[in-house]
Design a protein around this motif. Structure first.
Motif, PDB file in Angstrom:
ATOM      1  N   LEU A   1      -2.421 -10.478  -1.616  1.00  0.00           N
ATOM      2  CA  LEU A   1      -1.361  -9.811  -2.362  1.00  0.00           C
ATOM      3  C   LEU A   1      -1.730  -8.373  -2.687  1.00  0.00           C
ATOM      4  CD1 LEU A   1      -0.188 -12.644  -4.792  1.00  0.00           C
ATOM      5  CD2 LEU A   1       1.109 -11.660  -2.893  1.00  0.00           C
ATOM      6  N   ARG A   2      -2.997  -8.157  -3.080  1.00  0.00           N
ATOM      7  CA  ARG A   2      -3.417  -6.787  -3.388  1.00  0.00           C
ATOM      8  C   ARG A   2      -3.427  -5.920  -2.130  1.00  0.00           C
ATOM      9  NH1 ARG A   2      -6.521  -9.501  -7.427  1.00  0.00           N
ATOM     10  NH2 ARG A   2      -8.310  -9.863  -6.059  1.00  0.00           N
ATOM     11  N   PHE A   3      -3.840  -6.515  -1.011  1.00  0.00           N
ATOM     12  CA  PHE A   3      -3.843  -5.766   0.250  1.00  0.00           C
ATOM     13  C   PHE A   3      -2.441  -5.266   0.594  1.00  0.00           C
ATOM     14  CE2 PHE A   3      -2.945  -6.138   4.840  1.00  0.00           C
ATOM     15  CZ  PHE A   3      -3.730  -5.095   5.319  1.00  0.00           C
ATOM     16  N   TRP A   4      -1.465  -6.166   0.595  1.00  0.00           N
ATOM     17  CA  TRP A   4      -0.114  -5.773   0.962  1.00  0.00           C
ATOM     18  C   TRP A   4       0.513  -4.869  -0.090  1.00  0.00           C
ATOM     19  CZ3 TRP A   4       1.844  -6.217   5.643  1.00  0.00           C
ATOM     20  CH2 TRP A   4       1.278  -7.150   6.520  1.00  0.00           C
ATOM     21  N   ARG A   5       0.132  -5.059  -1.365  1.00  0.00           N
ATOM     22  CA  ARG A   5       0.659  -4.183  -2.415  1.00  0.00           C
ATOM     23  C   ARG A   5       0.173  -2.753  -2.197  1.00  0.00           C
ATOM     24  NH1 ARG A   5      -1.375  -6.709  -6.848  1.00  0.00           N
ATOM     25  NH2 ARG A   5       0.222  -8.301  -6.612  1.00  0.00           N
ATOM     26  N   GLU A   6      -1.118  -2.605  -1.898  1.00  0.00           N
ATOM     27  CA  GLU A   6      -1.654  -1.263  -1.677  1.00  0.00           C
ATOM     28  C   GLU A   6      -1.127  -0.665  -0.376  1.00  0.00           C
ATOM     29  OE1 GLU A   6      -5.845  -0.789  -2.152  1.00  0.00           O
ATOM     30  OE2 GLU A   6      -5.898  -1.934  -4.034  1.00  0.00           O
ATOM     31  N   LEU A   7      -1.005  -1.481   0.667  1.00  0.00           N
ATOM     32  CA  LEU A   7      -0.470  -0.989   1.932  1.00  0.00           C
ATOM     33  C   LEU A   7       0.980  -0.545   1.744  1.00  0.00           C
ATOM     34  CD1 LEU A   7      -1.519  -0.711   4.881  1.00  0.00           C
ATOM     35  CD2 LEU A   7      -0.315  -2.844   5.373  1.00  0.00           C
ATOM     36  N   GLY A   8       1.764  -1.346   1.008  1.00  0.00           N
ATOM     37  CA  GLY A   8       3.156  -0.995   0.764  1.00  0.00           C
ATOM     38  C   GLY A   8       3.313   0.248  -0.086  1.00  0.00           C
ATOM     39  N   SER A   9       2.327   0.501  -0.969  1.00  0.00           N
ATOM     40  CA  SER A   9       2.434   1.656  -1.856  1.00  0.00           C
ATOM     41  C   SER A   9       2.258   2.977  -1.118  1.00  0.00           C
ATOM     42  CB  SER A   9       1.401   1.558  -2.982  1.00  0.00           C
ATOM     43  OG  SER A   9       0.085   1.754  -2.485  1.00  0.00           O
ATOM     44  N   LEU A  10       1.761   2.927   0.139  1.00  0.00           N
ATOM     45  CA  LEU A  10       1.575   4.155   0.905  1.00  0.00           C
ATOM     46  C   LEU A  10       2.884   4.906   1.107  1.00  0.00           C
ATOM     47  CD1 LEU A  10      -0.920   3.060   3.721  1.00  0.00           C
ATOM     48  CD2 LEU A  10      -1.431   4.307   1.621  1.00  0.00           C
ATOM     49  N   VAL A  11       3.993   4.198   1.105  1.00  0.00           N
ATOM     50  CA  VAL A  11       5.273   4.856   1.374  1.00  0.00           C
ATOM     51  C   VAL A  11       5.742   5.697   0.202  1.00  0.00           C
ATOM     52  CG1 VAL A  11       5.971   3.032   2.962  1.00  0.00           C
ATOM     53  CG2 VAL A  11       6.686   2.919   0.575  1.00  0.00           C
ATOM     54  N   GLY A  12       5.130   5.497  -0.987  1.00  0.00           N
ATOM     55  CA  GLY A  12       5.501   6.299  -2.138  1.00  0.00           C
ATOM     56  C   GLY A  12       6.852   5.955  -2.729  1.00  0.00           C
ATOM     57  N   ASN A  13       7.373   4.776  -2.385  1.00  0.00           N
ATOM     58  CA  ASN A  13       8.664   4.336  -2.934  1.00  0.00           C
ATOM     59  C   ASN A  13       8.435   3.036  -3.693  1.00  0.00           C
ATOM     60  OD1 ASN A  13      11.233   3.121  -3.327  1.00  0.00           O
ATOM     61  ND2 ASN A  13      12.089   4.304  -1.623  1.00  0.00           N
ATOM     62  N   PRO A  14       8.416   3.068  -5.029  1.00  0.00           N
ATOM     63  CA  PRO A  14       8.098   1.859  -5.793  1.00  0.00           C
ATOM     64  C   PRO A  14       9.111   0.742  -5.608  1.00  0.00           C
ATOM     65  CG  PRO A  14       8.887   3.606  -7.259  1.00  0.00           C
ATOM     66  CD  PRO A  14       8.670   4.225  -5.913  1.00  0.00           C
ATOM     67  N   TYR A  15      10.351   1.075  -5.283  1.00  0.00           N
ATOM     68  CA  TYR A  15      11.358   0.037  -5.072  1.00  0.00           C
ATOM     69  C   TYR A  15      11.030  -0.788  -3.829  1.00  0.00           C
ATOM     70  CZ  TYR A  15      14.088   2.491  -8.590  1.00  0.00           C
ATOM     71  OH  TYR A  15      14.497   3.070  -9.757  1.00  0.00           O
TER      72      TYR A  15
ATOM     73  N   ILE B   1      11.277  -5.307   5.976  1.00  0.00           N
ATOM     74  CA  ILE B   1      10.726  -4.295   5.077  1.00  0.00           C
ATOM     75  C   ILE B   1       9.544  -3.584   5.719  1.00  0.00           C
ATOM     76  CG2 ILE B   1       9.601  -3.885   2.861  1.00  0.00           C
ATOM     77  CD1 ILE B   1      11.077  -6.462   1.860  1.00  0.00           C
ATOM     78  N   VAL B   2       8.578  -4.367   6.216  1.00  0.00           N
ATOM     79  CA  VAL B   2       7.364  -3.760   6.760  1.00  0.00           C
ATOM     80  C   VAL B   2       7.662  -2.985   8.038  1.00  0.00           C
ATOM     81  CG1 VAL B   2       5.061  -4.225   7.669  1.00  0.00           C
ATOM     82  CG2 VAL B   2       5.886  -5.481   5.680  1.00  0.00           C
ATOM     83  N   GLU B   3       8.487  -3.541   8.914  1.00  0.00           N
ATOM     84  CA  GLU B   3       8.810  -2.814  10.141  1.00  0.00           C
ATOM     85  C   GLU B   3       9.569  -1.531   9.813  1.00  0.00           C
ATOM     86  OE1 GLU B   3      10.714  -5.300  13.017  1.00  0.00           O
ATOM     87  OE2 GLU B   3       8.814  -6.216  13.623  1.00  0.00           O
ATOM     88  N   GLY B   4      10.424  -1.594   8.782  1.00  0.00           N
ATOM     89  CA  GLY B   4      11.135  -0.385   8.358  1.00  0.00           C
ATOM     90  C   GLY B   4      10.179   0.678   7.840  1.00  0.00           C
ATOM     91  N   ILE B   5       9.153   0.227   7.097  1.00  0.00           N
ATOM     92  CA  ILE B   5       8.136   1.158   6.605  1.00  0.00           C
ATOM     93  C   ILE B   5       7.433   1.838   7.777  1.00  0.00           C
ATOM     94  CG2 ILE B   5       5.876   1.293   5.473  1.00  0.00           C
ATOM     95  CD1 ILE B   5       6.852  -0.903   3.553  1.00  0.00           C
ATOM     96  N   PHE B   6       6.987   1.056   8.743  1.00  0.00           N
ATOM     97  CA  PHE B   6       6.256   1.620   9.867  1.00  0.00           C
ATOM     98  C   PHE B   6       7.155   2.506  10.734  1.00  0.00           C
ATOM     99  CE2 PHE B   6       3.230  -2.199   9.625  1.00  0.00           C
ATOM    100  CZ  PHE B   6       2.334  -1.473   8.866  1.00  0.00           C
ATOM    101  N   ARG B   7       8.422   2.154  10.822  1.00  0.00           N
ATOM    102  CA  ARG B   7       9.317   2.884  11.715  1.00  0.00           C
ATOM    103  C   ARG B   7       9.743   4.222  11.129  1.00  0.00           C
ATOM    104  NH1 ARG B   7      12.508  -0.919  12.387  1.00  0.00           N
ATOM    105  NH2 ARG B   7      14.098  -0.366  10.874  1.00  0.00           N
ATOM    106  N   THR B   8       9.964   4.272   9.811  1.00  0.00           N
ATOM    107  CA  THR B   8      10.598   5.451   9.236  1.00  0.00           C
ATOM    108  C   THR B   8       9.731   6.277   8.297  1.00  0.00           C
ATOM    109  OG1 THR B   8      11.483   4.195   7.344  1.00  0.00           O
ATOM    110  CG2 THR B   8      12.836   4.293   9.338  1.00  0.00           C
ATOM    111  N   ARG B   9       8.652   5.669   7.738  1.00  0.00           N
ATOM    112  CA  ARG B   9       7.938   6.388   6.692  1.00  0.00           C
ATOM    113  C   ARG B   9       6.429   6.467   6.884  1.00  0.00           C
ATOM    114  NH1 ARG B   9      11.214   7.026   2.136  1.00  0.00           N
ATOM    115  NH2 ARG B   9       9.342   7.496   0.937  1.00  0.00           N
ATOM    116  N   ALA B  10       5.896   5.662   7.769  1.00  0.00           N
ATOM    117  CA  ALA B  10       4.439   5.554   7.833  1.00  0.00           C
ATOM    118  C   ALA B  10       3.764   6.854   8.259  1.00  0.00           C
ATOM    119  CB  ALA B  10       4.044   4.424   8.781  1.00  0.00           C
ATOM    120  N   GLU B  11       4.304   7.534   9.233  1.00  0.00           N
ATOM    121  CA  GLU B  11       3.661   8.760   9.716  1.00  0.00           C
ATOM    122  C   GLU B  11       3.507   9.770   8.585  1.00  0.00           C
ATOM    123  OE1 GLU B  11       2.198   9.610  12.342  1.00  0.00           O
ATOM    124  OE2 GLU B  11       2.850   8.317  13.969  1.00  0.00           O
TER     125      GLU B  11
END
Length: 225
Positions: A143-157, A95-105
């Protein structure tokens, strides 16, 4: 029977969610251990509320994979195995590598300074607790750190699924980590380094840190299945 968090008094607004959150915190902290069994009636009496919001909250926790329904016997805290934990690590890595690879920029180009400041604060608190071996404090900030970091992608799923996997991995790890006499310096504490890599748009370094974190997690508590 679980010990009541705090005063055991629950405000009437969003009762279902408050009960679910309180019980989830008990499971995460290891105060409601794997295998413990309880009924709707017991939880309702503990909090002084009716059975309906309790039943709804317990079913929500079942949907999150934290509880199992025992036919005619109530509910039981789910017992994750080492094999489950390794699968969780694999899932969160993808999940995280996919976020960084495809959506982070794209996400980083639109994120506000206030959001990044909040993530930095979470990272600092999580790192401080990890270095001190204070697991009770670490779990919440991590948990809050990763939740906020994950929310950067703008995809709640994506962010919700990552949060669910991270909660489950903590539920497995906490009982094992509590057996250790001293966790100072042994818990992963690269939160600020990860934020720094993300802010610099150094996604290769961010991915390296995530892999390092997951390898550390497996070495610490993964064990053989």
């Amino acid at each position: 029977m679980p010990a009541g968090p705090g005063s055991g008094v629950i405000r009437r607004n969003t009762l279902r969610q408050q009960i679910a959150d309180a019980l989830r915190d008990e499971v995460l902290a290891g105060r409601l251990p794997c295998g413990d069994q309880f009924t709707v009636k017991e939880i309702a009496e503990q909090y002084g509320v009716s059975a309906t919001p309790v039943r709804e909250a317990l079913l929500d926790l079942c949907a999150q994979g934290l509880l199992d329904v025992e036919q005619h016997r109530g509910f039981r805290v789910h017992a994750f195995t080492a094999a489950d934990y390794r699968a969780m690590i694999e899932a969160r890595t993808l999940i995280v590598e996919g976020i960084f690879r495809t959506r982070a920029e794209r996400a980083l180009s639109t994120v506000s300074p206030a959001v990044m400041m909040s993530i930095r604060r979470r990272a600092e608190e999580a790192e401080r607790a990890a270095r001190a071996g204070d697991m009770d404090v670490l779990i919440g900030y991590d948990l809050r750190f990763w939740r906020e970091l994950g929310s950067l992608v703008g995809n709640p799923y994506i962010s919700d699924f990552l949060d669910r996997v991270r909660v489950q991995s903590w539920v497995f790890a906490v009982p094992l980590l509590r057996r250790e006499p001293d966790l100072r310096g042994r818990l992963w504490h690269g939160h600020r380094d990860l934020v720094g890599a993300v802010v610099r748009h150094d996604l290769a370094e961010a991915q390296r840190l995530v892999r390092e974190y997951n390898e550390h997690s497996l070495a610490l508590v993964g064990g053989p299945g």
